[in-house]
Design a protein around this motif. Structure first.
Motif, PDB file in Angstrom:
ATOM      1  N   ALA A   3      42.666  40.762  48.594  1.00  0.00           N
ATOM      2  CA  ALA A   3      43.508  39.576  48.539  1.00  0.00           C
ATOM      3  C   ALA A   3      43.220  38.889  47.209  1.00  0.00           C
ATOM      4  CB  ALA A   3      43.188  38.647  49.711  1.00  0.00           C
ATOM      5  N   PRO A   4      44.054  37.925  46.800  1.00  0.00           N
ATOM      6  CA  PRO A   4      43.803  37.259  45.522  1.00  0.00           C
ATOM      7  C   PRO A   4      42.416  36.608  45.425  1.00  0.00           C
ATOM      8  CG  PRO A   4      46.027  36.789  46.254  1.00  0.00           C
ATOM      9  CD  PRO A   4      45.331  37.508  47.388  1.00  0.00           C
ATOM     10  N   ALA A  92      33.248  34.191  37.486  1.00  0.00           N
ATOM     11  CA  ALA A  92      32.413  33.300  38.303  1.00  0.00           C
ATOM     12  C   ALA A  92      32.626  33.539  39.791  1.00  0.00           C
ATOM     13  CB  ALA A  92      32.660  31.838  37.938  1.00  0.00           C
ATOM     14  N   VAL A  93      32.607  34.821  40.188  1.00  0.00           N
ATOM     15  CA  VAL A  93      32.771  35.180  41.591  1.00  0.00           C
ATOM     16  C   VAL A  93      31.408  35.420  42.240  1.00  0.00           C
ATOM     17  CG1 VAL A  93      35.029  36.234  41.166  1.00  0.00           C
ATOM     18  CG2 VAL A  93      32.975  37.663  41.134  1.00  0.00           C
ATOM     19  N   ALA A 120      41.465  32.115  44.418  1.00  0.00           N
ATOM     20  CA  ALA A 120      42.702  32.899  44.401  1.00  0.00           C
ATOM     21  C   ALA A 120      43.237  33.071  42.984  1.00  0.00           C
ATOM     22  CB  ALA A 120      43.744  32.243  45.300  1.00  0.00           C
ATOM     23  N   SER A 121      42.938  32.125  42.101  1.00  0.00           N
ATOM     24  CA  SER A 121      43.413  32.236  40.714  1.00  0.00           C
ATOM     25  C   SER A 121      42.770  33.406  39.971  1.00  0.00           C
ATOM     26  CB  SER A 121      43.161  30.932  39.954  1.00  0.00           C
ATOM     27  OG  SER A 121      41.775  30.704  39.807  1.00  0.00           O
ATOM     28  N   SER A 122      41.694  33.978  40.536  1.00  0.00           N
ATOM     29  CA  SER A 122      41.050  35.141  39.926  1.00  0.00           C
ATOM     30  C   SER A 122      41.868  36.415  40.105  1.00  0.00           C
ATOM     31  CB  SER A 122      39.655  35.351  40.521  1.00  0.00           C
ATOM     32  OG  SER A 122      38.827  34.259  40.238  1.00  0.00           O
ATOM     33  N   ALA A 123      42.827  36.404  41.024  1.00  0.00           N
ATOM     34  CA  ALA A 123      43.672  37.578  41.294  1.00  0.00           C
ATOM     35  C   ALA A 123      42.826  38.831  41.511  1.00  0.00           C
ATOM     36  CB  ALA A 123      44.686  37.775  40.168  1.00  0.00           C
ATOM     37  N   ASP A 125      42.677  40.855  43.892  1.00  0.00           N
ATOM     38  CA  ASP A 125      43.396  42.006  44.432  1.00  0.00           C
ATOM     39  C   ASP A 125      43.885  42.930  43.319  1.00  0.00           C
ATOM     40  OD1 ASP A 125      45.093  39.869  43.732  1.00  0.00           O
ATOM     41  OD2 ASP A 125      46.645  40.491  45.160  1.00  0.00           O
ATOM     42  N   LYS A 126      44.164  42.386  42.150  1.00  0.00           N
ATOM     43  CA  LYS A 126      44.636  43.205  41.030  1.00  0.00           C
ATOM     44  C   LYS A 126      43.498  44.003  40.384  1.00  0.00           C
ATOM     45  CE  LYS A 126      48.764  40.595  39.846  1.00  0.00           C
ATOM     46  NZ  LYS A 126      48.872  39.588  40.863  1.00  0.00           N
ATOM     47  N   LEU A 127      42.260  43.574  40.598  1.00  0.00           N
ATOM     48  CA  LEU A 127      41.096  44.279  40.041  1.00  0.00           C
ATOM     49  C   LEU A 127      40.474  45.257  41.035  1.00  0.00           C
ATOM     50  CD1 LEU A 127      39.286  41.293  38.283  1.00  0.00           C
ATOM     51  CD2 LEU A 127      40.596  43.120  37.199  1.00  0.00           C
ATOM     52  N   SER A 128      40.795  45.113  42.309  1.00  0.00           N
ATOM     53  CA  SER A 128      40.092  45.869  43.347  1.00  0.00           C
ATOM     54  C   SER A 128      40.219  47.383  43.182  1.00  0.00           C
ATOM     55  CB  SER A 128      40.554  45.447  44.734  1.00  0.00           C
ATOM     56  OG  SER A 128      41.922  45.762  44.929  1.00  0.00           O
ATOM     57  N   GLY A 129      41.375  47.878  42.770  1.00  0.00           N
ATOM     58  CA  GLY A 129      41.550  49.318  42.604  1.00  0.00           C
ATOM     59  C   GLY A 129      40.647  49.892  41.525  1.00  0.00           C
ATOM     60  N   ALA A 130      40.575  49.220  40.389  1.00  0.00           N
ATOM     61  CA  ALA A 130      39.718  49.687  39.304  1.00  0.00           C
ATOM     62  C   ALA A 130      38.242  49.625  39.714  1.00  0.00           C
ATOM     63  CB  ALA A 130      39.948  48.862  38.047  1.00  0.00           C
ATOM     64  N   VAL A 131      37.850  48.543  40.378  1.00  0.00           N
ATOM     65  CA  VAL A 131      36.456  48.407  40.809  1.00  0.00           C
ATOM     66  C   VAL A 131      36.135  49.476  41.855  1.00  0.00           C
ATOM     67  CG1 VAL A 131      34.760  46.887  41.899  1.00  0.00           C
ATOM     68  CG2 VAL A 131      36.397  45.953  40.242  1.00  0.00           C
ATOM     69  N   ASP A 132      37.077  49.765  42.743  1.00  0.00           N
ATOM     70  CA  ASP A 132      36.895  50.823  43.731  1.00  0.00           C
ATOM     71  C   ASP A 132      36.585  52.153  43.037  1.00  0.00           C
ATOM     72  OD1 ASP A 132      37.368  51.755  46.682  1.00  0.00           O
ATOM     73  OD2 ASP A 132      38.626  53.096  45.467  1.00  0.00           O
TER      74      ASP A 132
END
Length: 153
Positions: A3-4, A92-93, A120-123, A125-132
Protein backbone atom coordinates in the motif's frame (compact mmCIF):
# COMPACT_ATOMS: atom_id res chain seq x y z
CA UNK A 1 1.06 -6.99 0.43
CA UNK A 2 1.65 -3.37 -0.56
CA UNK A 3 0.00 0.00 0.00
CA UNK A 4 1.22 3.61 -0.28
CA UNK A 5 2.07 3.61 3.44
CA UNK A 6 3.78 0.23 3.64
CA UNK A 7 4.52 -3.23 2.36
CA UNK A 8 5.32 -6.65 3.70
CA UNK A 9 7.49 -9.26 1.95
CA UNK A 10 7.89 -12.92 2.88
CA UNK A 11 10.30 -15.58 1.65
CA UNK A 12 10.58 -19.24 2.64
CA UNK A 13 13.45 -21.58 1.82
CA UNK A 14 14.57 -24.99 2.95
CA UNK A 15 18.33 -25.03 3.46
CA UNK A 16 20.27 -28.29 3.53
CA UNK A 17 22.25 -27.38 6.66
CA UNK A 18 21.48 -27.12 10.38
CA UNK A 19 20.17 -23.87 11.88
CA UNK A 20 23.55 -23.19 13.52
CA UNK A 21 25.21 -23.02 10.10
CA UNK A 22 22.53 -20.69 8.70
CA UNK A 23 22.67 -18.45 11.78
CA UNK A 24 26.47 -18.20 11.50
CA UNK A 25 26.23 -17.38 7.78
CA UNK A 26 23.74 -14.55 8.38
CA UNK A 27 26.44 -12.90 10.49
CA UNK A 28 28.86 -13.15 7.56
CA UNK A 29 26.87 -10.80 5.34
CA UNK A 30 29.99 -9.81 3.40
CA UNK A 31 30.07 -13.37 2.01
CA UNK A 32 26.51 -13.51 0.63
CA UNK A 33 25.10 -10.00 0.06
CA UNK A 34 25.24 -8.98 -3.58
CA UNK A 35 27.89 -6.30 -4.29
CA UNK A 36 25.46 -4.71 -6.77
CA UNK A 37 23.33 -3.72 -3.78
CA UNK A 38 26.01 -1.88 -1.81
CA UNK A 39 27.04 1.76 -1.84
CA UNK A 40 30.72 0.93 -2.33
CA UNK A 41 30.24 -1.77 -4.96
CA UNK A 42 32.12 -4.26 -2.77
CA UNK A 43 30.32 -6.62 -0.38
CA UNK A 44 33.62 -7.13 1.48
CA UNK A 45 32.92 -3.72 3.06
CA UNK A 46 29.79 -5.05 4.81
CA UNK A 47 29.58 -6.37 8.37
CA UNK A 48 26.99 -7.24 10.99
CA UNK A 49 27.99 -7.01 14.64
CA UNK A 50 26.03 -9.99 15.99
CA UNK A 51 24.94 -8.42 19.28
CA UNK A 52 21.94 -6.38 20.38
CA UNK A 53 22.45 -2.87 19.01
CA UNK A 54 25.10 -4.16 16.61
CA UNK A 55 25.63 -2.29 13.38
CA UNK A 56 24.84 -3.72 9.97
CA UNK A 57 27.31 -1.36 8.35
CA UNK A 58 29.29 -0.72 5.21
CA UNK A 59 32.61 1.09 5.51
CA UNK A 60 35.06 2.01 2.76
CA UNK A 61 37.69 4.67 2.12
CA UNK A 62 35.16 7.06 0.57
CA UNK A 63 32.41 6.78 3.18
CA UNK A 64 30.23 4.69 5.43
CA UNK A 65 26.58 3.82 5.89
CA UNK A 66 24.58 2.16 8.64
CA UNK A 67 22.19 -0.11 6.76
CA UNK A 68 20.59 -1.35 9.95
CA UNK A 69 20.83 -2.22 13.60
CA UNK A 70 20.45 -5.62 15.29
CA UNK A 71 17.34 -5.60 17.49
CA UNK A 72 16.96 -9.34 18.23
CA UNK A 73 19.28 -12.33 18.33
CA UNK A 74 18.18 -15.81 19.35
CA UNK A 75 21.07 -18.16 18.65
CA UNK A 76 20.23 -20.60 15.86
CA UNK A 77 16.62 -19.33 15.84
CA UNK A 78 16.30 -15.72 14.74
CA UNK A 79 18.06 -12.53 13.67
CA UNK A 80 16.08 -9.29 13.43
CA UNK A 81 17.36 -5.99 12.10
CA UNK A 82 15.82 -2.56 11.99
CA UNK A 83 16.98 -1.85 8.45
CA UNK A 84 15.57 0.73 6.03
CA UNK A 85 17.74 -0.45 3.14
CA UNK A 86 18.93 1.56 0.16
CA UNK A 87 16.53 4.28 -0.97
CA UNK A 88 14.17 3.50 1.92
CA UNK A 89 16.60 5.16 4.33
CA UNK A 90 15.99 8.56 2.78
CA UNK A 91 12.22 8.16 3.15
CA UNK A 92 12.41 8.05 6.96
CA UNK A 93 10.45 4.80 7.12
CA UNK A 94 10.41 2.06 9.71
CA UNK A 95 11.71 -1.23 8.30
CA UNK A 96 12.25 -4.56 10.04
CA UNK A 97 14.07 -7.50 8.43
CA UNK A 98 13.63 -10.86 10.20
CA UNK A 99 15.39 -14.17 9.58
CA UNK A 100 13.60 -17.03 11.40
CA UNK A 101 15.20 -20.48 11.50
CA UNK A 102 13.63 -23.81 12.47
CA UNK A 103 15.13 -27.30 12.27
CA UNK A 104 13.38 -29.34 9.59
CA UNK A 105 14.22 -32.80 8.24
CA UNK A 106 17.94 -32.49 9.03
CA UNK A 107 18.12 -29.00 7.57
CA UNK A 108 16.63 -25.57 8.22
CA UNK A 109 13.33 -23.97 7.33
CA UNK A 110 14.30 -20.34 6.76
CA UNK A 111 11.61 -17.66 6.77
CA UNK A 112 12.61 -14.13 5.88
CA UNK A 113 10.21 -11.25 6.35
CA UNK A 114 10.65 -7.58 5.54
CA UNK A 115 8.05 -5.14 6.85
CA UNK A 116 8.25 -1.46 5.86
CA UNK A 117 5.91 1.31 7.06
CA UNK A 118 5.89 5.07 6.46
CA UNK A 119 3.65 7.88 5.36
CA UNK A 120 1.38 7.41 2.36
CA UNK A 121 3.30 10.19 0.60
CA UNK A 122 6.26 7.78 0.42
CA UNK A 123 4.36 5.72 -2.19
CA UNK A 124 5.92 2.54 -0.81
CA UNK A 125 3.69 0.38 -3.00
CA UNK A 126 5.64 1.67 -6.02
CA UNK A 127 8.95 0.52 -4.45
CA UNK A 128 7.76 -2.84 -3.14
CA UNK A 129 8.40 -4.79 -6.37
CA UNK A 130 12.00 -3.65 -6.67
CA UNK A 131 12.66 -4.29 -2.96
CA UNK A 132 11.07 -7.74 -3.31
CA UNK A 133 13.57 -8.54 -6.05
CA UNK A 134 16.54 -7.30 -4.04
CA UNK A 135 15.64 -9.16 -0.84
CA UNK A 136 14.72 -12.30 -2.80
CA UNK A 137 18.14 -12.26 -4.44
CA UNK A 138 19.87 -11.95 -1.06
CA UNK A 139 17.89 -14.88 0.38
CA UNK A 140 18.92 -17.05 -2.57
CA UNK A 141 22.56 -16.00 -2.19
CA UNK A 142 22.47 -16.85 1.54
CA UNK A 143 21.00 -20.28 0.77
CA UNK A 144 23.65 -20.99 -1.89
CA UNK A 145 26.46 -19.85 0.41
CA UNK A 146 25.35 -22.18 3.18
CA UNK A 147 24.78 -25.14 0.87
CA UNK A 148 27.72 -24.76 -1.53
CA UNK A 149 30.19 -22.32 0.04
CA UNK A 150 29.59 -19.84 -2.80
CA UNK A 151 26.76 -17.28 -3.04
CA UNK A 152 26.66 -17.10 -6.83
CA UNK A 153 25.26 -19.68 -9.24
Amino acid sequence: AAAPDGFQLAFAERIAAPPAAVYAAIGQVERWWSPEHTYSGDAANLSIAMQAGGCYCERWAGGAVEHGRVILLLRDQAVRLEAPLGPLQGLAVSAVLTFALKPEDGGTALSVGYRVNGSASSALDKLSGAVDGVIGTQVQRLKRLVETGKPGP
